[in-house]
Scaffold this motif. Sequence first.
Motif, mmCIF file in Angstrom:
data_model
loop_
_atom_site.group_PDB
_atom_site.id
_atom_site.type_symbol
_atom_site.label_atom_id
_atom_site.label_comp_id
_atom_site.label_asym_id
_atom_site.label_seq_id
_atom_site.Cartn_x
_atom_site.Cartn_y
_atom_site.Cartn_z
ATOM 1 N N GLY A 1 30.360 39.368 41.328
ATOM 2 C CA GLY A 1 31.592 39.980 40.812
ATOM 3 C C GLY A 1 32.752 39.679 41.736
ATOM 4 N N GLY A 2 33.699 40.599 41.830
ATOM 5 C CA GLY A 2 34.845 40.439 42.721
ATOM 6 C C GLY A 2 34.536 40.994 44.093
ATOM 7 N N TYR A 3 33.448 40.518 44.704
ATOM 8 C CA TYR A 3 32.945 41.067 45.963
ATOM 9 C C TYR A 3 32.869 40.010 47.049
ATOM 10 C CZ TYR A 3 31.459 44.456 42.500
ATOM 11 O OH TYR A 3 31.438 45.336 41.455
ATOM 12 N N ALA A 4 33.962 39.262 47.243
ATOM 13 C CA ALA A 4 33.953 38.208 48.251
ATOM 14 C C ALA A 4 35.334 38.057 48.866
ATOM 15 C CB ALA A 4 33.514 36.880 47.627
ATOM 16 N N PHE A 5 35.344 37.452 50.054
ATOM 17 C CA PHE A 5 36.571 36.993 50.687
ATOM 18 C C PHE A 5 36.637 35.492 50.436
ATOM 19 C CE2 PHE A 5 35.282 40.637 53.359
ATOM 20 C CZ PHE A 5 36.418 41.414 53.262
ATOM 21 N N ALA A 6 37.834 34.965 50.184
ATOM 22 C CA ALA A 6 37.966 33.524 49.928
ATOM 23 C C ALA A 6 39.185 32.968 50.635
ATOM 24 C CB ALA A 6 38.052 33.251 48.425
ATOM 25 N N PRO A 7 38.965 31.988 51.496
ATOM 26 C CA PRO A 7 37.667 31.482 51.913
ATOM 27 C C PRO A 7 36.942 32.497 52.804
ATOM 28 C CG PRO A 7 39.410 30.344 53.107
ATOM 29 C CD PRO A 7 40.071 31.258 52.125
ATOM 30 N N ALA A 8 35.617 32.388 52.842
ATOM 31 C CA ALA A 8 34.808 33.324 53.625
ATOM 32 C C ALA A 8 34.964 33.087 55.128
ATOM 33 C CB ALA A 8 33.341 33.207 53.219
ATOM 34 N N ALA A 9 35.225 31.852 55.527
ATOM 35 C CA ALA A 9 35.374 31.528 56.946
ATOM 36 C C ALA A 9 36.564 30.601 57.139
ATOM 37 C CB ALA A 9 34.106 30.869 57.481
#
Length: 173
Positions: A94-102
């Motif tokens: 779902g909408g459960y991320a950071f972008a970009p993650a690193a």
Amino acid sequence: MTQRVSRRSFLHATAASTGIALLAGCSSSSGDGSGGAGDGDGAGGDTSGGDDTADHEMRDFGGWFDRTQNYDGVHDLTEQDSVTVAVGAAGNGGGYAFAPAAVQVSPGTTVVWEWTGNGGTHNVVNREDGLFESELTVSEGHTFEYTFEESGEYKYVCVPHETLGMVGVVVVE
């Protein structure tokens, strides 16, 4: 009059209906790219790193990204004064991320986390040193920023969704 259906006929019809429904569900989520593994496969990196032409270095970070579907390497964004990371990006179901993650930045760079409005209430918390912590919010367009002065690796999480894999890293070199 009323026709009676045998138990065996009923079970066969139910099993067939269930099988058809499962097949239809599988084909629709993979066909439109909005469900299942398609959420974290490339959408997170594509939304924020579209103009980044450099290769993304894959690092392990001690297993930090083991549960994170949208980790696609460290985005080298050095020599930029300000870098934006999306909060509530597509990933991890779902909408459960950071972008970009690193991201990798230079000392003195300000990282701005910007809420997408997806995935519910989020925050950004540096778990290891407590150097930065945003408020919990769901507001689309809300921002939180921190300027990284010292070299190092700064791991952070969204506390409500950490167990889903909503984690990130800022590498300062």
